[in-house]
Design an enzyme around this catalytic site. Structure first.
Site, PDB file in Angstrom:
ATOM      1  N   HIS A   1      12.073  -3.817  -0.799  1.00 13.17           N
ATOM      2  CA  HIS A   1      10.935  -3.100  -0.237  1.00 13.17           C
ATOM      3  C   HIS A   1      10.188  -3.911   0.813  1.00 13.17           C
ATOM      4  CE1 HIS A   1       7.134  -1.088   0.149  1.00 13.17           C
ATOM      5  NE2 HIS A   1       6.613  -2.289   0.125  1.00 13.17           N
TER       6      HIS A   1
ATOM      7  N   TRP B   1       3.265   5.862  -2.964  1.00 13.27           N
ATOM      8  CA  TRP B   1       4.465   6.529  -3.543  1.00 13.27           C
ATOM      9  C   TRP B   1       4.225   6.859  -5.010  1.00 13.27           C
ATOM     10  CZ3 TRP B   1       4.893   7.084   1.011  1.00 13.27           C
ATOM     11  CH2 TRP B   1       5.666   6.385   1.930  1.00 13.27           C
TER      12      TRP B   1
ATOM     13  N   ALA C   1       0.844  -1.203   0.000  1.00 15.34           N
ATOM     14  CA  ALA C   1       0.000   0.000   0.000  1.00 15.34           C
ATOM     15  C   ALA C   1       0.878   1.250   0.000  1.00 15.34           C
ATOM     16  CB  ALA C   1      -0.935   0.000   1.200  1.00 15.34           C
ATOM     17  N   ASP C   2       2.048   1.161   0.633  1.00 17.63           N
ATOM     18  CA  ASP C   2       2.925   2.344   0.598  1.00 17.63           C
ATOM     19  C   ASP C   2       3.441   2.593  -0.821  1.00 17.63           C
ATOM     20  OD1 ASP C   2       4.576   0.120   0.789  1.00 17.63           O
ATOM     21  OD2 ASP C   2       5.765   0.862   2.472  1.00 17.63           O
ATOM     22  N   SER C   3       3.787   1.506  -1.518  1.00 16.68           N
ATOM     23  CA  SER C   3       4.255   1.682  -2.898  1.00 16.68           C
ATOM     24  C   SER C   3       3.186   2.301  -3.800  1.00 16.68           C
ATOM     25  CB  SER C   3       4.698   0.342  -3.484  1.00 16.68           C
ATOM     26  OG  SER C   3       5.922  -0.040  -2.903  1.00 16.68           O
TER      27      SER C   3
END
Ligand code: UDP
Ligand code: MG
Length: 429
Positions: A427, A193, A188-190
C-alpha cells in the site's frame, strides 16, 4: 455519467504537466477535474495555468501557514473540501505524481453502467520508484484481482472510483468523509476505505489503469522514520546554524556544542521544524555535561538547571564519553539553578535523554518517564551511546510514557492488521 476527479497538488513542477495531460487525453469526455492546490510555488502554478482554458478543469488555490501545514494530513483535508463541491455521480482521486492511462475513466464508468449493484471499483496500478533525477530505479504492479471487503492497505487512492451516493452515508456515520488527522499521513486513504467498506466491497478491474511515481521527496518517506514531534533536546542544523528543541521551542546554540562524535546535529525537513517558535539563544544547551573545576565535579544541564553527578563513576555509568564533557566558567555554572542530584545508587536518579534497555526494548527517559523508542527513530535522531541496562526495580521507578515511534506506525495501531493481506499489494497513499 459524470465523473468528478479530485487532484491534490503541492509543488511537483516536474510532474504536474503529465498528470494534467493524462486527464485531457482521457477517451471518456464527461468529467470535471478539481485541482486542489495546497499553496504551490510559481513553478507548479505556471504549469497548471494553460489547462484552465478547458472548462472542465477548475483550480482551487489554498494558502496554509507553514507552521500549520502539518496539523492535518493535507491531501485528506483538501479532498474533504473538494467533496463538498463535486457535481458528478462518480468520484475518483488523483495525486500530482500519478498519471491515469487514457482508458482509465472509460473502463471504470463501463462497470458502473453495466453493473448497477457495484458501488466501488479499483484497478491494477503500476508503481515506479524514481531517484532525485527522476530516473526509474524500480517498478512493480499492484494487482487488482479480488473483490475486497477490506481494501485498506491493498489499494492506492489513485486506483479507485466510487459512486457519490456513498458520501452521505459516510458522513452520517462518521461525521466527516476522509479522516485528516496527521497521524494518518500515510494511510488516510486506508482509513477512508474502511469507511467505504462498511457499505460496499471493492470490485476489481484487472487492467493497469494508472502509474504512480515515488520520489525521494515524497511525504511518504518523511514520516517513515520521523515521529510527529521532535524529541526534546534534539539539535538541528539549518543553513549552517544550530538550534536545540527545548520545552517545545527552538533555541539557537553555538557551534562549539556540536561534536561529530558526541552531540550530532541532524537535518529535518523544513516542514517538521517550522511549527516550532524561535526563542532566545541558550548559553549552554540542555543535556550537556559540564565541569567548572577541571573534572572534580560534573553537572548535567537539564531544563536549564544544573544537576550534579554524585561521582565521576555516575558520569561513566550513564554512558557519557569524556569527549562530551565541556569546561565552562564558574560564573556560567552558577547562573543555573540547582536541580536534583544524578546517581545510579543508592537511589536511582538518572539523567534525562539517555537510552535505557529493558528486556528486548530500548527506552528513552524523557521528563522522568520511560518512553519506548523505535530503533528507526534512535538512528534518525543520532543517539550515539549504548543503552544502559535497567534492573527491574529501576524500570518500575518511573512511569511509562507514550512510545516514540514513526508517525505512520502510530496510524497502523488503529487497524486490525489480521484483516489485510499486506504482503500481496503493497500500500501507499
Ligand atoms: N500534498 C498536499 N499538501 C502537502 C503535501 C502533499 O496537498 O503539504 C499532496 C500531494 O500533492 C499529493 C499527496 O498529498 O497529491 C501525497 O503527497 P506525496 O505525493 O508527497 O506523498 P506520497 O504519498 O506519494 O509519499
Ligand atoms: Mg505521491
Amino acid at each position: 455519467m459524470k465523473v468528478s476527479v479530485i487532484l491534490t497538488s503541492y509543488n511537483k513542477p516536474d510532474f504536474i504537466d503529465r498528470v494534467l495531460k493524462s486527464m485531457v487525453d482521457q477517451t471518456y469526455p464527461h468529467w470535471e477535474l478539481l485541482i486542489m492546490d495546497d499553496g504551490s510555488e510559481e513553478g507548479t502554478i505556471q504549469k497548471i495555468q494553460p489547462y484552465l482554458s478547458d472548462e472542465r478543469i477548475q483550480l482551487y488555490s489554498h494558502t496554509v501557514h507553514p507552521a500549520k501545514r502539518l496539523l492535518t494530513a493535507r491531501y485528506a483535508t483538501l479532498i474533504n473540501e473538494a467533496l463538498t463541491r463535486i457535481t458528478g455521480e462518480l468520484i475518483c482521486y488523483l495525486t500530482d505524481d500519478t498519471v491515469y492511462h487514457k482508458d482509465r475513466l472509460l473502463k471504470m464508468v463501463d462497470v458502473f453502467r453495466s453493473k448497477p449493484h457495484i458501488d466501488i471499483v479499483y484497478s491494477s496500478q503500476r508503481v515506479v520508484h524514481v531517484d532525485q533525477h527522476l530516473v526509474e530505479t524500480m517498478s512493480f504492479i499492484r494487482e487488482a484481482d479480488h473483490i475486497l471487503e477490506h481494501a485498506s492497505f491493498q489499494v492506492d487512492h489513485c486506483s479507485v472510483m466510487h459512486r457519490s451516493c456513498l458520501l452521505p452515508l459516510i458522513y452520517e456515520k462518521y461525521g466527516q468523509y476522509w479522516d485528516d488527522e496527521p497521524k494518518h499521513w500515510h494511510h488516510a486513504d486506508s482509513v477512508f476505505w474502511m469507511r467505504l467498506n462498511h457499505f460496499a466491497a471493492f470490485f476489481p478491474l484487472k487492467d493497469v489503469l494508472d502509474t504512480t511515481y515515488k520520489t525521494p521527496h515524497s511525504f511518504h518517506h518523511l514520516f517513515s522514520s520521523m515521529p510527529y514531534d521532535l524529541i526534546d533536546g534534539t539539535v538541528i542544523e539549518k543553513e549552517g546554524d544550530y538550534y536545540q528543541i527545548a520545552d517545545g521551542k527552538l533555541h539557537g546554540i553555538e557551534k562549539r556544542w556540536i561534536n561529530e562524535k558526541n552531540r550530532r546535529a541532524i537535518r529535518v525537513p523544513l516542514l517538521c521544524e517550522m511549527k516550532y517558535e524561535m526563542k532566545e539563544k541558550l548559553a549552554v544547551p540542555n543535556y550537556t555535561v559540564v565541569t567548572a573545576d577541571y573534572g572534580k565535579t560534573f553537572f548535567y544541564i537539564e531544563d536549564q538547571k544544573k544537576r550534579r553527578f554524585a561521582s565521576k563513576r555516575d558520569v561513566q555509568y550513564f554512558q557519557f564519553h569524556p569527549k562530551e564533557i565541556y569546561t565552562i566558567s564558574n560564573d556560567q555554572l552558577q547562573a543555573f539553578e540547582d536541580g536534583s542530584i544524578i546517581q545510579a545508587s543508592p537511589v536511582f536518579s538518572p539523567p534525562n535523554r539517555r537510552l535505557f534497555k529493558w528486556k528486548q526494548d530500548v527506552y528513552l527517559l524523557v521528563h522522568h518517564t520511560f518512553c519506548r523508542i523505535d530503533p528507526v527513530v534512535v538512528k534518525r535522531f543520532a543517539f550515539y551511546h549504548q543503552p544502559i541496562k535497567l534492573y527491574p526495580s529501576q524500570f518500575t521507578f518511573f512511569q511509562e510514557g507514550k512510545p516514540i515511534v514513526p508517525l505512520y506506525r502510530e496510524s497502523l495501531q488503529e487497524f486490525d492488521m489480521s484483516l489485510y493481506q499486506t504482503s500481496g499489494r503493497k500500500h501507499s497513499s
